[in-house]
Scaffold this motif. Sequence first.
Motif, short mmCIF file in Angstrom:
data_model
loop_
_atom_site.label_atom_id
_atom_site.label_comp_id
_atom_site.label_asym_id
_atom_site.label_seq_id
_atom_site.Cartn_x
_atom_site.Cartn_y
_atom_site.Cartn_z
N UNK A 128 19.61 -22.95 19.63
CA UNK A 128 19.54 -22.80 18.18
C UNK A 128 18.18 -23.25 17.66
N UNK A 129 17.66 -24.34 18.22
CA UNK A 129 16.34 -24.81 17.79
C UNK A 129 15.26 -23.82 18.23
N UNK A 130 15.36 -23.30 19.44
CA UNK A 130 14.38 -22.32 19.91
C UNK A 130 14.40 -21.08 19.02
N UNK A 131 15.59 -20.62 18.66
CA UNK A 131 15.70 -19.45 17.79
C UNK A 131 15.08 -19.73 16.42
N UNK A 132 15.38 -20.93 15.86
CA UNK A 132 14.81 -21.29 14.55
C UNK A 132 13.30 -21.40 14.64
N UNK A 133 12.78 -21.91 15.74
CA UNK A 133 11.33 -22.01 15.92
C UNK A 133 10.70 -20.62 15.95
N UNK A 134 11.32 -19.68 16.64
CA UNK A 134 10.80 -18.30 16.68
C UNK A 134 10.82 -17.68 15.29
N UNK A 147 4.16 -27.22 15.92
CA UNK A 147 5.47 -27.81 16.25
C UNK A 147 6.44 -26.70 16.64
N UNK A 148 6.45 -25.61 15.86
CA UNK A 148 7.35 -24.49 16.16
C UNK A 148 7.01 -23.85 17.49
N UNK A 149 5.72 -23.72 17.79
CA UNK A 149 5.31 -23.14 19.08
C UNK A 149 5.83 -23.98 20.25
N UNK A 150 5.72 -25.29 20.09
CA UNK A 150 6.19 -26.18 21.15
C UNK A 150 7.70 -26.09 21.32
N UNK A 151 8.43 -26.14 20.20
CA UNK A 151 9.89 -26.13 20.26
C UNK A 151 10.41 -24.79 20.76
N UNK A 152 9.70 -23.71 20.47
CA UNK A 152 10.16 -22.39 20.87
C UNK A 152 10.28 -22.24 22.38
N UNK A 153 9.54 -23.07 23.12
CA UNK A 153 9.58 -22.96 24.59
C UNK A 153 10.14 -24.21 25.27
N UNK A 154 10.15 -25.33 24.56
CA UNK A 154 10.50 -26.58 25.24
C UNK A 154 11.85 -27.17 24.85
#
Length: 206
Positions: free
Chosen positions: A189-195, A177-184
């Motif tokens: 803020x969500x991309x940063x939290x995913x990373x 889920x984090x991998x997907x959110x990190x790019x999509x």
Amino acid sequence: MIRFRDTSDWACQNLSAEQQLVLLQGQALSCAPQLRHWQAGIWLFPLGMFLLAVGQAFWGALALLLATLGWLLTLRARRLWRTTRHQVGVLAESVRGVDAVGPLLDFARWQGREAVECHAALERLLPRLDTERAHQLTEEQRRYLRQSAENQDPTVEFTVAALLVLASADDTATIPIARKLAVSSSSQRIRDAAHLSLEELGGKEP
């Protein structure tokens, strides 16, 4: 028989809002199986009508009686559940301790998008959850956080908090889920939290 106690009784016993939420959570957990059984008994209505039609008067009447009892108990349980939801909404606005996170997560997953007060309280409390308490979340509670994060629902703040708490809990199921959110994700803020979640979960396999 389900008996939800009014939270005003607990307030008179000097119980905190967090303690009252824990008690309401316990009551809701105890009533859920009963409610499912009563709802499942509704199918006895058509069975009773069929038995009456084929001349089985006694068994048909018994099936209709049981179905009617189940229907009445289901109505009562639903009324009590509405009362409980109201009580939870009132308490959610005043809770300040992280002990309320577990009960709030359960009520949020039971109520869905209607749990506005629960989600608002969780946005305040989830960032304060330490690693030890994050590991104490149940699988159902973590699953709800994963689903919320994956759907970026209900808010950006909730999604960010959910990702970081799941990382603290070493929840490896969050990695895809984090991998997907990190790019999509459209939210920085969500991309940063995913990373950040991926960094904390780095080296672990889902």
